[in-house]
Design an enzyme around this catalytic site. Sequence first.
Site, PDB file in Angstrom:
ATOM      1  N   LEU A  34     -12.102  10.046  19.051  1.00 26.68           N
ATOM      2  CA  LEU A  34     -12.216   9.986  17.594  1.00 26.68           C
ATOM      3  C   LEU A  34     -13.678   9.998  17.152  1.00 26.68           C
ATOM      4  O   LEU A  34     -14.022  10.627  16.161  1.00 26.68           O
ATOM      5  CB  LEU A  34     -11.470   8.753  17.067  1.00 26.68           C
ATOM      6  CG  LEU A  34      -9.941   8.892  17.180  1.00 26.68           C
ATOM      7  CD1 LEU A  34      -9.253   7.535  17.207  1.00 26.68           C
ATOM      8  CD2 LEU A  34      -9.394   9.738  16.017  1.00 26.68           C
ATOM      9  N   ARG A  68       9.191 -11.980  25.902  1.00 27.17           N
ATOM     10  CA  ARG A  68      10.271 -12.972  25.721  1.00 27.17           C
ATOM     11  C   ARG A  68      11.175 -12.550  24.584  1.00 27.17           C
ATOM     12  O   ARG A  68      12.402 -12.572  24.703  1.00 27.17           O
ATOM     13  CB  ARG A  68       9.682 -14.355  25.399  1.00 27.17           C
ATOM     14  CG  ARG A  68       9.166 -15.048  26.605  1.00 27.17           C
ATOM     15  CD  ARG A  68       9.434 -16.579  26.509  1.00 27.17           C
ATOM     16  NE  ARG A  68       8.827 -17.188  27.693  1.00 27.17           N
ATOM     17  CZ  ARG A  68       7.700 -17.896  27.664  1.00 27.17           C
ATOM     18  NH1 ARG A  68       7.110 -18.182  26.514  1.00 27.17           N
ATOM     19  NH2 ARG A  68       7.175 -18.365  28.780  1.00 27.17           N
ATOM     20  N   ARG A  69      10.541 -12.164  23.451  1.00 30.03           N
ATOM     21  CA  ARG A  69      11.338 -11.747  22.285  1.00 30.03           C
ATOM     22  C   ARG A  69      12.239 -10.587  22.629  1.00 30.03           C
ATOM     23  O   ARG A  69      13.352 -10.477  22.150  1.00 30.03           O
ATOM     24  CB  ARG A  69      10.419 -11.328  21.132  1.00 30.03           C
ATOM     25  CG  ARG A  69       9.913 -12.466  20.277  1.00 30.03           C
ATOM     26  CD  ARG A  69       9.558 -11.981  18.867  1.00 30.03           C
ATOM     27  NE  ARG A  69       8.629 -10.881  18.838  1.00 30.03           N
ATOM     28  CZ  ARG A  69       7.308 -10.989  18.947  1.00 30.03           C
ATOM     29  NH1 ARG A  69       6.762 -12.185  19.097  1.00 30.03           N
ATOM     30  NH2 ARG A  69       6.533  -9.937  18.912  1.00 30.03           N
ATOM     31  N   ASP A  85       1.937  -1.280  22.584  1.00 30.13           N
ATOM     32  CA  ASP A  85       0.772  -1.645  21.762  1.00 30.13           C
ATOM     33  C   ASP A  85      -0.175  -2.612  22.469  1.00 30.13           C
ATOM     34  O   ASP A  85      -0.797  -3.450  21.839  1.00 30.13           O
ATOM     35  CB  ASP A  85       1.239  -2.218  20.422  1.00 30.13           C
ATOM     36  CG  ASP A  85       2.053  -3.491  20.582  1.00 30.13           C
ATOM     37  OD1 ASP A  85       2.498  -3.780  21.704  1.00 30.13           O
ATOM     38  OD2 ASP A  85       2.232  -4.203  19.580  1.00 30.13           O
ATOM     39  N   ARG A  90      -7.622   1.069  15.687  1.00 31.62           N
ATOM     40  CA  ARG A  90      -7.373   1.164  14.246  1.00 31.62           C
ATOM     41  C   ARG A  90      -8.495   1.965  13.600  1.00 31.62           C
ATOM     42  O   ARG A  90      -9.668   1.655  13.783  1.00 31.62           O
ATOM     43  CB  ARG A  90      -7.285  -0.237  13.646  1.00 31.62           C
ATOM     44  CG  ARG A  90      -6.881  -0.235  12.187  1.00 31.62           C
ATOM     45  CD  ARG A  90      -6.611  -1.629  11.681  1.00 31.62           C
ATOM     46  NE  ARG A  90      -5.364  -2.176  12.210  1.00 31.62           N
ATOM     47  CZ  ARG A  90      -5.084  -3.472  12.235  1.00 31.62           C
ATOM     48  NH1 ARG A  90      -5.956  -4.364  11.787  1.00 31.62           N
ATOM     49  NH2 ARG A  90      -3.933  -3.900  12.715  1.00 31.62           N
ATOM     50  N   HIS A 133       1.128   5.450  12.105  1.00 36.47           N
ATOM     51  CA  HIS A 133       1.057   4.922  13.472  1.00 36.47           C
ATOM     52  C   HIS A 133       1.396   6.007  14.477  1.00 36.47           C
ATOM     53  O   HIS A 133       2.426   6.671  14.349  1.00 36.47           O
ATOM     54  CB  HIS A 133       2.092   3.807  13.684  1.00 36.47           C
ATOM     55  CG  HIS A 133       1.821   2.573  12.889  1.00 36.47           C
ATOM     56  ND1 HIS A 133       2.575   1.435  13.005  1.00 36.47           N
ATOM     57  CD2 HIS A 133       0.862   2.289  11.969  1.00 36.47           C
ATOM     58  CE1 HIS A 133       2.108   0.500  12.183  1.00 36.47           C
ATOM     59  NE2 HIS A 133       1.077   0.998  11.536  1.00 36.47           N
ATOM     60  N   GLU A 152      -1.656   2.583  21.018  1.00 35.69           N
ATOM     61  CA  GLU A 152      -1.182   2.658  19.628  1.00 35.69           C
ATOM     62  C   GLU A 152      -2.380   2.925  18.721  1.00 35.69           C
ATOM     63  O   GLU A 152      -3.365   2.189  18.761  1.00 35.69           O
ATOM     64  CB  GLU A 152      -0.512   1.341  19.219  1.00 35.69           C
ATOM     65  CG  GLU A 152      -0.005   1.371  17.776  1.00 35.69           C
ATOM     66  CD  GLU A 152       0.678   0.074  17.345  1.00 35.69           C
ATOM     67  OE1 GLU A 152       1.903  -0.026  17.445  1.00 35.69           O
ATOM     68  OE2 GLU A 152      -0.046  -0.852  16.921  1.00 35.69           O
ATOM     69  N   GLU A 167      -1.587  -9.260   3.385  1.00 34.53           N
ATOM     70  CA  GLU A 167      -0.156  -9.406   3.639  1.00 34.53           C
ATOM     71  C   GLU A 167       0.082 -10.141   4.954  1.00 34.53           C
ATOM     72  O   GLU A 167       1.012 -10.938   5.082  1.00 34.53           O
ATOM     73  CB  GLU A 167       0.506  -8.026   3.650  1.00 34.53           C
ATOM     74  CG  GLU A 167       2.012  -8.043   3.578  1.00 34.53           C
ATOM     75  CD  GLU A 167       2.658  -8.135   4.934  1.00 34.53           C
ATOM     76  OE1 GLU A 167       3.863  -8.429   4.987  1.00 34.53           O
ATOM     77  OE2 GLU A 167       1.963  -7.926   5.948  1.00 34.53           O
ATOM     78  N   HIS A 168      -0.779  -9.854   5.948  1.00 32.45           N
ATOM     79  CA  HIS A 168      -0.698 -10.499   7.252  1.00 32.45           C
ATOM     80  C   HIS A 168      -0.808 -12.028   7.090  1.00 32.45           C
ATOM     81  O   HIS A 168      -0.085 -12.779   7.746  1.00 32.45           O
ATOM     82  CB  HIS A 168      -1.850  -9.972   8.122  1.00 32.45           C
ATOM     83  CG  HIS A 168      -1.791 -10.422   9.539  1.00 32.45           C
ATOM     84  ND1 HIS A 168      -0.947  -9.848  10.457  1.00 32.45           N
ATOM     85  CD2 HIS A 168      -2.478 -11.380  10.201  1.00 32.45           C
ATOM     86  CE1 HIS A 168      -1.111 -10.444  11.617  1.00 32.45           C
ATOM     87  NE2 HIS A 168      -2.046 -11.377  11.496  1.00 32.45           N
TER      88      HIS A 168
HETATM   89  P1  GTP Z   1       5.951  -4.568  16.436  1.00 30.50           P
HETATM   90  O1  GTP Z   1       6.970  -5.166  17.361  1.00 30.50           O
HETATM   91  O2  GTP Z   1       5.442  -5.514  15.383  1.00 30.50           O
HETATM   92  O3  GTP Z   1       4.831  -3.905  17.194  1.00 30.50           O
HETATM   93  O4  GTP Z   1       6.727  -3.452  15.623  1.00 30.50           O
HETATM   94  P2  GTP Z   1       7.077  -1.970  16.080  1.00 30.50           P
HETATM   95  O5  GTP Z   1       6.925  -1.836  17.535  1.00 30.50           O
HETATM   96  O6  GTP Z   1       8.353  -1.562  15.427  1.00 30.50           O
HETATM   97  O7  GTP Z   1       5.870  -1.163  15.483  1.00 30.50           O
HETATM   98  P3  GTP Z   1       5.393  -0.829  14.036  1.00 30.50           P
HETATM   99  O8  GTP Z   1       4.829   0.541  14.214  1.00 30.50           O
HETATM  100  O9  GTP Z   1       6.388  -1.022  12.943  1.00 30.50           O
HETATM  101  O10 GTP Z   1       4.214  -1.884  13.776  1.00 30.50           O
HETATM  102  C1  GTP Z   1       3.189  -2.051  14.694  1.00 30.50           C
HETATM  103  C2  GTP Z   1       1.984  -2.734  14.090  1.00 30.50           C
HETATM  104  O11 GTP Z   1       1.702  -2.273  12.762  1.00 30.50           O
HETATM  105  C3  GTP Z   1       2.063  -4.230  13.929  1.00 30.50           C
HETATM  106  O12 GTP Z   1       1.743  -4.877  15.126  1.00 30.50           O
HETATM  107  C4  GTP Z   1       1.023  -4.478  12.832  1.00 30.50           C
HETATM  108  O13 GTP Z   1      -0.297  -4.380  13.343  1.00 30.50           O
HETATM  109  C5  GTP Z   1       1.234  -3.305  11.933  1.00 30.50           C
HETATM  110  N1  GTP Z   1       2.263  -3.567  10.908  1.00 30.50           N
HETATM  111  C6  GTP Z   1       3.525  -3.095  10.896  1.00 30.50           C
HETATM  112  N2  GTP Z   1       4.197  -3.527   9.814  1.00 30.50           N
HETATM  113  C7  GTP Z   1       3.336  -4.318   9.129  1.00 30.50           C
HETATM  114  C8  GTP Z   1       3.452  -5.077   7.913  1.00 30.50           C
HETATM  115  O14 GTP Z   1       4.481  -5.126   7.261  1.00 30.50           O
HETATM  116  N3  GTP Z   1       2.343  -5.765   7.504  1.00 30.50           N
HETATM  117  C9  GTP Z   1       1.174  -5.748   8.200  1.00 30.50           C
HETATM  118  N4  GTP Z   1       0.143  -6.461   7.724  1.00 30.50           N
HETATM  119  N5  GTP Z   1       1.041  -5.051   9.350  1.00 30.50           N
HETATM  120  C10 GTP Z   1       2.101  -4.353   9.818  1.00 30.50           C
HETATM  121 MG    MG Z   2       4.235  -2.345  18.048  1.00 39.08          MG
END
Ligand code: GTP
Ligand code: MG
Length: 210
Positions: A34, A68-69, A85, A90, A133, A152, A167-168
């Site tokens: 990048l 675990r989750r 990830d 980013r 993403h 990722e 939001e985080h």
């Molecule tokens: P994760 O299990 O959280 O990694 O979800 P996923 O595998 O379905 O991936 P997804 O692409 O939806 O999200 C991955 C990453 O994007 C998260 O770890 C965050 O860094 C970011 N992200 C996703 N959704 C949100 C959100 O609603 N709010 C914020 N602040 N970040 C988000």
């Molecule tokens: Mg993820």
Amino acid sequence: MEGERPEELLESAFPFLELMSRYRCAMMEVETKLRVLDEEFSMTYNRNPFETIKSRLKKPISIIDKMRRKGMPLSVENIERTLNDIAGVRVICSFPDDIYALAAMLVKQDDIKLIEKKDYIAHPKPNGYRSLHLIVEVPIFLSNCKKYMRVEVQFRTIAMDFWASLEHKLKYKKEIDHSEEIAQELEACAEIISSMDERMQEIRNRIERA
Ligand code: GTP
Ligand code: MG
């Protein structure tokens, strides 16, 4: 830690540390790709397609929590197979068009494999979250082999990143009063941010055409 053979702990830790080191290399590869695009862009078009780029490796404790989750037994093989990830890059851009241009330029490089794409800009999450993403695989060349590792890559505008950080905070502070109200307010801000991003983009396009 105070077991009979502390070296056992180190022996079992080695494959994990080795895996982490590979992810770190993959992350550096993607970041360099990048940065190279950025360098070329600034030479050719006299502007930078992104403002900042940040890389991070998932912390061991977060890896354990996530496994675990997902109900997966902890092993180096399972971690590599299950999680996309561990290595994260980013990329923060000024304009939405730059996000798509950069992502396309990255994905079309012939050593990059696109595994998954989630376009939360075209299809925002219900809470208002926006970002693009990508899960990509990038080869790293070790002394005696070539290994594809997953990274990722999240692309956002400055405004989307500002929103996501706030939001985080809400997400990880469950006890705040009026959190429903705050969530609605955040969603409204996400809409405003999105239309501002588009208007800023349009202004830039007009300046460039002039
Ligand atoms: P994760 O299990 O959280 O990694 O979800 P996923 O595998 O379905 O991936 P997804 O692409 O939806 O999200 C991955 C990453 O994007 C998260 O770890 C965050 O860094 C970011 N992200 C996703 N959704 C949100 C959100 O609603 N709010 C914020 N602040 N970040 C988000
Ligand atoms: Mg993820």
